[in-house]
Design a protein around this motif. Structure first.
Motif, PDB file in Angstrom:
ATOM      1  N   GLN A  15       0.707  -1.086   0.101  1.00  0.00           N
ATOM      2  CA  GLN A  15      -0.004  -0.131  -0.312  1.00  0.00           C
ATOM      3  C   GLN A  15       0.717   1.313  -0.049  1.00  0.00           C
ATOM      4  N   THR A  16       2.080   1.281   0.404  1.00  0.00           N
ATOM      5  CA  THR A  16       3.213   2.315   0.277  1.00  0.00           C
ATOM      6  C   THR A  16       3.956   2.481  -0.661  1.00  0.00           C
ATOM      7  N   LEU A  17       3.952   1.293  -1.430  1.00  0.00           N
ATOM      8  CA  LEU A  17       5.056   0.658  -2.180  1.00  0.00           C
ATOM      9  C   LEU A  17       5.032   1.822  -3.471  1.00  0.00           C
ATOM     10  N   THR A  18       6.333   2.341  -3.871  1.00  0.00           N
ATOM     11  CA  THR A  18       6.484   3.218  -4.949  1.00  0.00           C
ATOM     12  C   THR A  18       7.448   2.738  -6.247  1.00  0.00           C
ATOM     13  N   ILE A  19       7.440   3.510  -7.077  1.00  0.00           N
ATOM     14  CA  ILE A  19       8.546   2.998  -7.997  1.00  0.00           C
ATOM     15  C   ILE A  19       9.705   2.865  -7.657  1.00  0.00           C
ATOM     16  N   ARG A 235       5.603  11.881  -7.302  1.00  0.00           N
ATOM     17  CA  ARG A 235       6.721  11.699  -7.836  1.00  0.00           C
ATOM     18  C   ARG A 235       6.419  10.521  -8.862  1.00  0.00           C
ATOM     19  N   ASP A 236       5.889   9.536  -8.442  1.00  0.00           N
ATOM     20  CA  ASP A 236       5.254   8.256  -9.188  1.00  0.00           C
ATOM     21  C   ASP A 236       4.522   8.694 -10.588  1.00  0.00           C
ATOM     22  N   VAL A 240       5.882   8.485 -14.559  1.00  0.00           N
ATOM     23  CA  VAL A 240       4.861   8.048 -15.689  1.00  0.00           C
ATOM     24  C   VAL A 240       4.722   9.184 -16.996  1.00  0.00           C
ATOM     25  N   PHE A 241       4.666  10.125 -16.367  1.00  0.00           N
ATOM     26  CA  PHE A 241       4.511  11.423 -17.359  1.00  0.00           C
ATOM     27  C   PHE A 241       5.683  11.427 -18.196  1.00  0.00           C
TER      28      PHE A 241
END
Length: 513
Positions: A15-19, A235-236, A240-241
């Motif tokens: 649930q807190t995982l980021t790239i 930031r994630d 992607v952008f």
């Protein structure tokens, strides 16, 4: 390929995982792409039957993850960096074409529609290493804001199962908030990236018009449609952008100029006061609605106070007096400038008849005749063009009038930015909480200003309403920032900074499922 150790993935909080944290875990060999995909697929099996956030999962997701794990081993052995989105599971709104999964727009009549090629954005994401995990539910044809569709059903808000998740990109937002995917793609014609971000407590970014290709997406309006990223963090979303964006940005140099080299200009944010209160003078407003609006105003004003007190001396807020600009109310802009009703039928027919599309129906009229759509979910954008195609077409005088009104609006907003020397406007995305299940329209959203002017806009979590019996954590409320023309990267910088100050994201408690 499965897990090579029973300890893999156990330390990752999905649930807190980021790239960045996932890539760090890959580098440390404490998890694998296969572990991550399997974790998401398990959660999808558990939660999606209730949430209705996803329409189709990618049947090749695990095999793709196994391929990524072989790449991981090779890259680590050669001390090479990962591609920007290596192994990242992405949720794609089901109006964005994927060659290996149907693209339905949430419409039962189009449940078997397939495409011979990926959309441009999906192709770019795959090239950057991403895995398309699933296609997300949305509001029928992406025409409204409660994420109700004839194919996917009613999508539920993970914070409050009695409420909708906003829309039309509601399925993507729910999947990210509920931990069914890491990041996602949505579309936005009026509010559709930012509305579900606000309602589900995540981040939704509408890029400047033209910064991201819409090729391969089921269209609504050529003037207003954009595709954009959604995620748990700014930031994630930016990561992607950075992969999605195309070409050079078009920048209006007259807006918010700096003071020249060698001096750091203060950031000036205009508080758009006209977008805070209820603006329904001819409507009898219920006590509950007035109370909800007061809650939203308090949350956003508290967020502004926190930003002001924490930002030191380089962020300055000024109030934009409603009397200094024309009528920017949603009701006015929708009735005088929104182009959907004139464009939808012709744009959709062109898409359905494209040589890259394999569709059971080739026109809006044929879909209507089939009856295989949710008649309560579609809007007049769907019905009016069928009843009176001459009045609602790209060649009609009404369409030309709306284009002129959009041009006037763009000049009006440009003058607001220049006269007040501001870098962004700030306001609540919507003036009331997201609506209850059973309602097919989400009123009082503020996203149309960015949609019609082509400006970048981002919604981030601002806070939560008080807890109730159905929402033990409260209902999320989003704060929207709209930036200068073409200054997407600078707006993302500002949003990330404000996100760090507020830190209002919560993980939904889904024990009710």
């Amino acid at each position: 390929m499965g897990s090579t150790s029973p300890d893999l993935d156990l330390d990752l909080d999905i649930q807190t995982l980021t790239i960045a944290t996932f890539h760090a875990a890959l580098s440390n060999k404490t998890t694998t792409c296969t572990d991550l995909i399997q974790t998401y697929l398990t959660r999808i099996t558990k939660y999606n039957p209730t949430l209705n956030s996803l329409i189709n999962t990618n049947p090749h997701a695990l095999s793709l993850a196994e391929e990524k794990d072989l790449e991981t081993q090779s890259l680590l052995s050669e001390s090479k960096p990962f591609p920007p989105l290596h192994g990242i599971p992405i949720i794609v709104k089901d109006n964005i074409s994927t060659k290996d999964i149907p693209t339905t727009a949430g419409v039962y009549a189009l449940r078997t529609l397939s495409t011979r090629t990926d959309s441009d954005v999906v192709s770019r994401l795959r090239d950057a290493g991403a895995i398309i995990l699933a296609k997300a539910n949305l509001h029928e044809f992406a025409l409204q804001g409660t994420s109700t569709s004839s194919l996917g059903g009613q999508c539920l808000n993970p914070f409050d199962g009695s409420r909708t998740p906003g829309g039309s990109s509601g399925g993507t937002a729910v999947a990210i908030a509920a931990g069914l995917g890491l990041v996602g793609l949505g579309s936005d014609t009026v509010n559709s990236l930012r509305s579900p971000a606000s309602a589900c407590g995540i981040v939704g970014f509408r890029p400047s018009w033209g910064r991201v290709s819409v090729e391969g997406a089921v269209p609504v309006s050529g003037v207003q449609d954009v595709l954009g990223p959604m995620g748990k963090t700014v930031r994630d979303v930016r990561a992607v952008f950075d992969i999605m964006k195309i070409g050079e940005r078009e920048v209006n140099e007259g807006e918010g100029k700096g003071e020249g080299e060698g001096s750091r200009r203060r950031i000036r944010i205009g508080i758009l006061d006209a977008y805070f209160g209820l603006d329904d003078p001819e409507t009898d407003l219920s006590e509950d609605l007035v109370h909800e609006n007061e809650i939203v105003q308090d949350i956003v004003n508290e967020a502004i106070s926190a930003i002001r007190s924490s930002s030191g001396s380089d962020i300055e807020f000024i109030h934009i007096n409603p009397t200094t600009h024309p009528d920017w109310r949603f009701t006015t802009l929708y009735s005088t400038a929104d182009t959907q009703i004139y464009e939808f039928q012709e744009r959709l027919n062109t898409f359905l008849q494209s040589p890259t599309v394999i569709s059971p129906y080739h026109s809006l009229e044929a879909i209507a005749e089939s009856g295989d759509y949710d008649k309560n979910a579609v809007t007049e954008v769907f019905t009016a063009t069928l009843k009176d195609p001459e009045s609602f077409s790209l060649s009609s005088p009404g369409y030309q009038t709306r284009l002129k009104n959009i041009s006037i609006l763009k000049d009006s907003v440009k003058q607001c930015f220049e006269k007040n020397d501001i870098d962004a406007l700030i306001y609540p995305h919507q003036r009331q909480l997201v609506v209850q299940i059973g309602t097919t329209v989400q009123p009082r959203r503020n996203g149309i200003l960015a949609a019609l002017t082509g400006r970048p806009a981002i919604c981030i979590p601002a806070g939560f309403s008080p807890p109730t019996s159905t929402a033990i954590q409260g209902v999320p409320v989003g704060l929207e920032l709209m930036g200068r023309v073409g200054w997407d990267e600078e707006l993302l910088d500002l949003a990330e900074r404000i996100e760090g100050i507020l830190q209002k994201r919560r993980v939904p408690n889904m024990e009710w499922i």
